[in-house]
Design a protein around this motif. Structure first.
Motif, short mmCIF file in Angstrom:
data_model
loop_
_atom_site.label_atom_id
_atom_site.label_comp_id
_atom_site.label_asym_id
_atom_site.label_seq_id
_atom_site.Cartn_x
_atom_site.Cartn_y
_atom_site.Cartn_z
N LYS A 259 65.12 126.53 73.96
CA LYS A 259 64.17 125.69 73.23
C LYS A 259 64.85 124.99 72.04
CE LYS A 259 60.18 128.56 74.47
NZ LYS A 259 59.08 129.43 73.96
N LYS A 260 66.00 125.51 71.63
CA LYS A 260 66.78 124.85 70.58
C LYS A 260 67.56 123.71 71.24
CE LYS A 260 67.35 129.13 67.92
NZ LYS A 260 66.60 128.74 66.70
N ARG A 261 67.30 122.49 70.80
CA ARG A 261 67.86 121.31 71.48
C ARG A 261 69.39 121.33 71.49
NH1 ARG A 261 66.29 118.15 68.35
NH2 ARG A 261 68.20 117.55 67.27
N THR A 262 70.00 121.64 70.37
CA THR A 262 71.47 121.60 70.30
C THR A 262 72.09 122.64 71.23
OG1 THR A 262 71.32 123.01 68.33
CG2 THR A 262 71.60 120.65 67.98
N PHE A 263 71.48 123.82 71.29
CA PHE A 263 72.00 124.86 72.19
C PHE A 263 71.82 124.44 73.64
CE2 PHE A 263 71.56 128.71 74.75
CZ PHE A 263 72.71 129.41 74.40
N GLU A 264 70.64 123.94 73.97
CA GLU A 264 70.35 123.56 75.35
C GLU A 264 71.26 122.42 75.82
OE1 GLU A 264 68.74 121.13 78.44
OE2 GLU A 264 68.45 120.58 76.34
N VAL A 265 71.44 121.41 74.97
CA VAL A 265 72.29 120.28 75.34
C VAL A 265 73.74 120.73 75.48
CG1 VAL A 265 73.21 118.07 74.57
CG2 VAL A 265 70.78 118.55 74.33
N SER A 266 74.21 121.57 74.57
CA SER A 266 75.58 122.05 74.63
C SER A 266 75.85 122.83 75.90
CB SER A 266 75.88 122.93 73.41
OG SER A 266 77.16 123.50 73.51
N VAL A 267 74.95 123.75 76.25
CA VAL A 267 75.18 124.62 77.42
C VAL A 267 74.99 123.85 78.72
CG1 VAL A 267 74.36 126.66 78.65
CG2 VAL A 267 74.59 126.72 76.17
N THR A 268 73.86 123.13 78.85
CA THR A 268 73.61 122.41 80.10
C THR A 268 74.51 121.19 80.23
OG1 THR A 268 71.80 121.15 79.07
CG2 THR A 268 71.24 123.20 80.20
N GLY A 269 74.73 120.46 79.11
CA GLY A 269 75.63 119.32 79.17
C GLY A 269 77.05 119.75 79.47
N GLY A 270 77.48 120.86 78.85
CA GLY A 270 78.80 121.39 79.14
C GLY A 270 78.93 121.84 80.58
N PHE A 271 77.86 122.38 81.13
CA PHE A 271 77.85 122.81 82.54
C PHE A 271 78.14 121.62 83.45
CE2 PHE A 271 76.05 123.75 86.62
CZ PHE A 271 76.29 125.11 86.82
N VAL A 272 77.43 120.51 83.22
CA VAL A 272 77.59 119.33 84.07
C VAL A 272 78.98 118.73 83.89
CG1 VAL A 272 76.69 117.05 84.63
CG2 VAL A 272 75.11 118.88 83.99
N THR A 273 79.45 118.66 82.64
CA THR A 273 80.78 118.09 82.39
C THR A 273 81.87 118.90 83.07
OG1 THR A 273 80.06 117.21 80.24
CG2 THR A 273 82.42 117.45 80.59
N ARG A 274 81.77 120.22 83.04
CA ARG A 274 82.80 121.06 83.65
C ARG A 274 82.80 120.94 85.17
NH1 ARG A 274 81.07 124.52 79.35
NH2 ARG A 274 82.77 124.87 77.86
N LEU A 275 81.72 120.45 85.77
CA LEU A 275 81.73 120.21 87.21
C LEU A 275 82.77 119.17 87.57
CD1 LEU A 275 77.91 120.12 88.10
CD2 LEU A 275 79.49 122.04 88.27
N GLY A 276 82.97 118.20 86.66
CA GLY A 276 83.95 117.16 86.91
C GLY A 276 85.37 117.56 86.57
N VAL A 277 85.54 118.29 85.47
CA VAL A 277 86.89 118.63 85.01
C VAL A 277 87.39 119.96 85.54
CG1 VAL A 277 86.52 117.29 82.91
CG2 VAL A 277 86.10 119.75 82.87
N GLY A 278 86.49 120.78 86.09
CA GLY A 278 86.90 122.12 86.53
C GLY A 278 87.90 122.12 87.66
N GLY A 279 87.93 121.04 88.47
CA GLY A 279 88.85 121.00 89.59
C GLY A 279 90.22 120.43 89.27
N LEU A 280 90.40 119.88 88.06
CA LEU A 280 91.66 119.21 87.72
C LEU A 280 92.87 120.16 87.72
CD1 LEU A 280 90.55 116.67 84.96
CD2 LEU A 280 90.70 116.37 87.44
N PRO A 281 92.76 121.40 87.18
CA PRO A 281 93.92 122.31 87.24
C PRO A 281 94.35 122.63 88.66
CG PRO A 281 92.33 123.08 85.62
CD PRO A 281 91.65 121.98 86.38
N PHE A 282 93.43 122.46 89.62
CA PHE A 282 93.75 122.69 91.04
C PHE A 282 94.36 121.44 91.68
CE2 PHE A 282 92.12 122.08 95.40
CZ PHE A 282 92.85 123.07 96.06
#
Length: 469
Positions: A259-282
């Motif tokens: 319910k805290k906007r900054t926490f929710e955006v950080s966690v969910t936004g970070g989740f989506v962003t890591r979907l794109g960058v998570g495969g780069l080390p591979f």
């Protein structure tokens, strides 16, 4: 223990432990062929070594906050390091694949406590105006470890044997123990909340099953129907936990924090962003070694500028965030990560190595700023009594998102490769170019997640404060 001394050394304590964990997570993959030959099994059968570690992480991270509150951060962190170090030695002494799997499960249990408990201690020790500098120290091992792992692992296997890979953790673990007992505070909650066993069963089994499916993706032949059914079961378990958490008085993971906007955006936004960058080390080692035909040691050296840029960002992130704010930085920086990722699609056999180095340097710079911003933003509006829960949730989502990112990177590359041989450099390069473009565009789209931030969000984190080192 003086507060100034604690603040000076605590980031290095946590960074040492996380470097050991992140280095180990990637260094082992290099030794799989040698391990398989020594243990007289096929390399594919050793996939259980990696899968068991991931499963242990998935189950252990959600309980880390409760354990830290119950027994104290210093005690739990010291035990986690000890377990991880001893398990590393047991891995090096293993005489069979079964012994290796058991040792890796134990090692994963230690690692599951290291990251969230270390992050929790940082959050509780530093004022919000100091948190940015502390986070900069902590995030660097997560960026450098995966870069050094393949190179260091290859050199150790070439010069010594695969067993020495695991013994590398022993001296690091001893140094970490000395630092912990001298410089780490012991936070704990006086009020004891009951443990959510039902929540652990639902969330732990759901994340473990999901992590296992992602870990074996592309490595085992699993029927489509079987995989789909297991995926649905995993999602159903997680949805059942979500329903349980909304009703339970003391849930394993308190979803009310969203319910805290900054926490929710950080966690969910970070989740989506890591979907794109998570495969780069591979993908990047494949581009350099299979596509361009470079030896492993040279490929590793070409990735070093990424680590150097990540370290340099430590000094630049605070002024950048103070000048432009979290909202603008996260939106623009996410787009820059996507654009830089797309630049890898221009790399061919004729590309000067200096250009490859420049792309890697830029990617390291932007990734470092991104992870530092997202990880610190999560605590902008979190109260001290909520910090352990916030650290546990953030760590759980980060683990799942990186697994997803690796799976997506593998899937996209395999789709573009089609039926072509993986030994064909030209086909591999074309497939990886398509994967880089797809992941880059996905990362650019993920910048929309951060539009919901306000211009003043995170101001308490980025305003000036004394440097910690």
């Amino acid at each position: 223990m003086e507060e100034s001394t604690v603040k000076r050394f605590l980031p290095w304590v946590v960074a040492t432990a996380l470097f050991m964990e992140q280095l180990d997570a990637t260094i082992v993959n290099t030794a799989v062929p040698a391990m398989a030959e020594s243990l007289q099994v096929t390399p594919l059968s050793l996939k259980a070594v990696a899968a068991s570690y991931v499963l242990s992480l998935a189950v252990g991270i959600p309980v880390s906050g409760w354990i830290a509150d119950r027994f104290g951060t210093r005690r739990v962190f010291a035990v986690a390091i000890a377990v991880f170090t001893i398990a590393s030695a047991l891995c090096g002494l293993s005489q069979s694949a079964g012994q290796m799997v058991v040792a890796r499960i134990l090692q994963g249990a230690g690692a599951a406590l290291m990251m969230p408990v270390g992050r929790l201690t940082i959050v509780r020790t530093f004022e919000k105006s100091e948190l940015m500098t502390a986070m900069n120290f902590v995030i660097i091992p997560a960026l450098i470890g995966p870069l050094l792992g393949p190179t260091v692992g290859g050199l150790i296997v070439h010069w010594l044997s695969w067993r020495e890979i695991f013994f590398v953790n022993v001296p690091i673990g001893i140094v970490a123990q000395w630092l912990i007992h001298r410089h780490m505070p012991n936070y704990r909650e006086d009020a004891r909340r009951p443990f959510d066993w039902r929540g652990l069963l639902l969330f732990g089994s759901g994340t473990a099953l999901l992590s296992w499916l992602l870990e074996i993706f592309g490595e085992h032949q699993i029927e489509l129907v079987t995989g789909a059914v297991l995926f649905i079961v995993a999602i159903a378990l997680l949805l059942a936990y979500w329903r349980h958490a909304l009703r339970a008085p003391y849930p394993l993971l308190d979803l009310a924090l969203f319910k805290k906007r900054t926490f929710e955006v950080s966690v969910t936004g970070g989740f989506v962003t890591r979907l794109g960058v998570g495969g780069l080390p591979f993908l990047t080692p494949l581009l350099l070694q299979v596509g361009l035909g470079l030896p492993a040691w040279k490929s590793g050296l070409l990735m070093m500028p990424t680590a150097a840029a990540a370290m340099g960002m430590k000094m630049a992130s605070r002024p950048i965030l103070a000048r432009f704010g979290y909202r603008a930085v996260l939106i623009v920086n996410t787009v820059m990560i996507g654009v830089t990722t797309c630049l890898y699609a221009l790399v061919t056999e004729q590309t000067p190595l200096a250009a490859v180095v420049a792309i890697g340097f830029a990617l390291g710079f932007f990734n470092s700023l991104q992870f530092t911003s997202m990880n610190s933003m999560a605590y902008a509006d979190v109260e001290p009594q909520e910090s352990s829960m916030a650290a546990t949730i953030a760590s759980s989502f980060q683990q799942i998102s990186m697994s997803f990112g690796l799976a997506i990177g593998s899937l996209v590359a395999a789709w573009f490769l089609g039926g072509a041989s993986q030994s064909n450099p030209h086909a591999v390069i074309n497939a990886l170019h398509g994967a880089y473009l797809s992941l880059g565009l996905l990362t650019i789209v993920s910048s929309l997640s951060f539009w919901r931030l306000h211009a003043t969000d995170g101001a308490s984190l980025s305003r000036a404060s004394p440097e910690l080192a």
